[in-house]
Motif scaffolding. Structure first.
Motif, PDB file in Angstrom:
ATOM      1  N   THR A   6       0.781  -1.148   0.051  1.00  0.00           N
ATOM      2  CA  THR A   6      -0.007  -0.040  -0.022  1.00  0.00           C
ATOM      3  C   THR A   6       0.698   1.249   0.253  1.00  0.00           C
ATOM      4  O   THR A   6       1.841   1.452   0.921  1.00  0.00           O
ATOM      5  N   VAL A   7       0.565   2.309  -0.930  1.00  0.00           N
ATOM      6  CA  VAL A   7       1.403   3.365  -1.074  1.00  0.00           C
ATOM      7  C   VAL A   7       0.377   4.533  -1.018  1.00  0.00           C
ATOM      8  O   VAL A   7      -0.642   4.688  -1.692  1.00  0.00           O
ATOM      9  N   THR A   8       0.768   5.392  -0.113  1.00  0.00           N
ATOM     10  CA  THR A   8       0.234   6.759  -0.045  1.00  0.00           C
ATOM     11  C   THR A   8       0.984   7.797  -1.147  1.00  0.00           C
ATOM     12  O   THR A   8       2.122   7.803  -0.690  1.00  0.00           O
ATOM     13  N   THR A   9       0.414   8.462  -1.979  1.00  0.00           N
ATOM     14  CA  THR A   9       1.321   9.596  -2.727  1.00  0.00           C
ATOM     15  C   THR A   9       0.440  11.096  -2.542  1.00  0.00           C
ATOM     16  O   THR A   9      -0.668  11.150  -2.294  1.00  0.00           O
ATOM     17  N   TRP A  10       1.228  11.877  -1.840  1.00  0.00           N
ATOM     18  CA  TRP A  10       0.987  13.477  -1.803  1.00  0.00           C
ATOM     19  C   TRP A  10       1.453  14.121  -2.805  1.00  0.00           C
ATOM     20  O   TRP A  10       2.732  14.105  -3.213  1.00  0.00           O
ATOM     21  N   SER A  11       0.759  14.922  -3.429  1.00  0.00           N
ATOM     22  CA  SER A  11       0.932  16.110  -4.476  1.00  0.00           C
ATOM     23  C   SER A  11       0.775  17.219  -3.650  1.00  0.00           C
ATOM     24  O   SER A  11       0.015  17.780  -3.137  1.00  0.00           O
ATOM     25  N   LEU A  12       1.881  18.128  -3.883  1.00  0.00           N
ATOM     26  CA  LEU A  12       2.071  19.302  -3.186  1.00  0.00           C
ATOM     27  C   LEU A  12       2.367  20.332  -4.117  1.00  0.00           C
ATOM     28  O   LEU A  12       2.915  20.315  -4.958  1.00  0.00           O
ATOM     29  N   GLU A  13       2.087  21.714  -3.557  1.00  0.00           N
ATOM     30  CA  GLU A  13       2.392  22.797  -4.594  1.00  0.00           C
ATOM     31  C   GLU A  13       2.619  24.153  -3.762  1.00  0.00           C
ATOM     32  O   GLU A  13       2.165  24.286  -2.366  1.00  0.00           O
TER      33      GLU A  13
END
Length: 195
Positions: A6-13
Motif C-alpha cells: 500500500t502506497v500513499t502519494t501526496w501532491s504538493l504545490e
C-alpha cells in the motif's frame, strides 16, 4: 506473501515565490571552509544523471528510469527548462534536485534527494530550498519558458521518512492525497547486492 504494498502519494504545490520558507544553509557556504555548494550540471549527461538517480533512489525503490536507454536519458535532459542542480560536499556529490519546466508556467520538482551517507546533516533542507528558488526563477535562464506561476512535487510513503515533512517545512501545501496498491519494487542499491 503479497507481491503488493500500500502506497500513499501526496501532491504538493506552491503558487507564489513568497510561499518558500527557506532552510538555513547546511554549513558555511564557503566551499574552502568545508561547506556544501550547489552547482547546476549545465552539460546534459545521461551517465551522471543515471548515477544520481540510481544512488539517491536506491533505498526508496526508484525504478521507473532504470530501464531507460541512453537516448531516453538524453531526450529527457535536453528538454528546454530541464535542470539538474547538484549539492557537493568536499568535492563529492551529496544529492540533487531535478527541475522539469512544463506548460503554462508550471515547474515540477521531478526528483530530489540525497545519497544515504549525506542524510541527517541538514543538507536536504538547504538543497530543497535552493532548488525551489531556482524553480521560481527558471524563466530567467530559459527565456522561451513562461515565467513560473506554480511549483509542484509529489512524494510517497516509499520515499525517505522525512520527505513529506521537509516539503511542508519549505512551504508546500498538499493539494491531493491518493492511496493504492503497487507492485513491490526491488530495493537493491545502486548496483546489485549493494544492500
Amino acid at each position: 506473501m503479497s507481491n503488493t504494498v500500500t502506497v500513499t502519494t501526496w501532491s504538493l504545490e506552491q503558487t507564489s515565490p513568497a510561499d518558500l520558507r527557506p532552510s538555513a544553509p547546511a554549513m558555511e557556504p564557503d566551499p574552502a571552509a568545508g561547506g556544501v555548494r550547489i552547482v547546476r550540471a549545465e552539460v546534459p549527461s545521461p551517465e551522471f544523471s543515471r548515477f544520481l538517480y540510481a544512488s539517491v533512489g536506491a533505498d526508496c525503490a526508484w525504478t521507473d528510469r532504470l530501464p531507460w536507454t541512453y537516448e531516453q536519458w538524453r531526450a529527457c535532459l535536453d528538454r528546454p527548462g530541464t535542470e539538474t542542480w547538484v549539492a557537493w560536499d568536499q568535492g563529492t556529490p551529496a544529492g540533487y534536485i531535478e527541475l522539469d519546466a512544463q506548460d503554462e508556467g508550471q515547474v515540477e520538482i521531478a526528483y530530489f534527494g540525497l545519497l544515504p551517507a549525506f542524510r541527517g546533516r541538514r543538507i536536504g533542507g538547504h538543497l530543497l530550498s535552493f532548488g525551489i528558488a531556482r524553480a521560481w526563477d527558471l524563466a530567467e535562464r530559459w527565456p522561451e519558458r513562461t515565467p513560473t506561476k506554480r511549483v509542484w512535487v509529489h512524494t510517497c510513503s516509499l520515499d525517505g521518512p522525512h520527505a513529506l515533512a521537509n516539503y511542508e517545512r519549505r512551504g508546500f501545501r498538499i493539494f491531493r492525497t491518493e492511496t493504492g496498491e503497487e507492485e513491490k519494487r526491488p530495493i537493491d542499491g545502486p548496483w546489485p547486492g549493494a544492500h
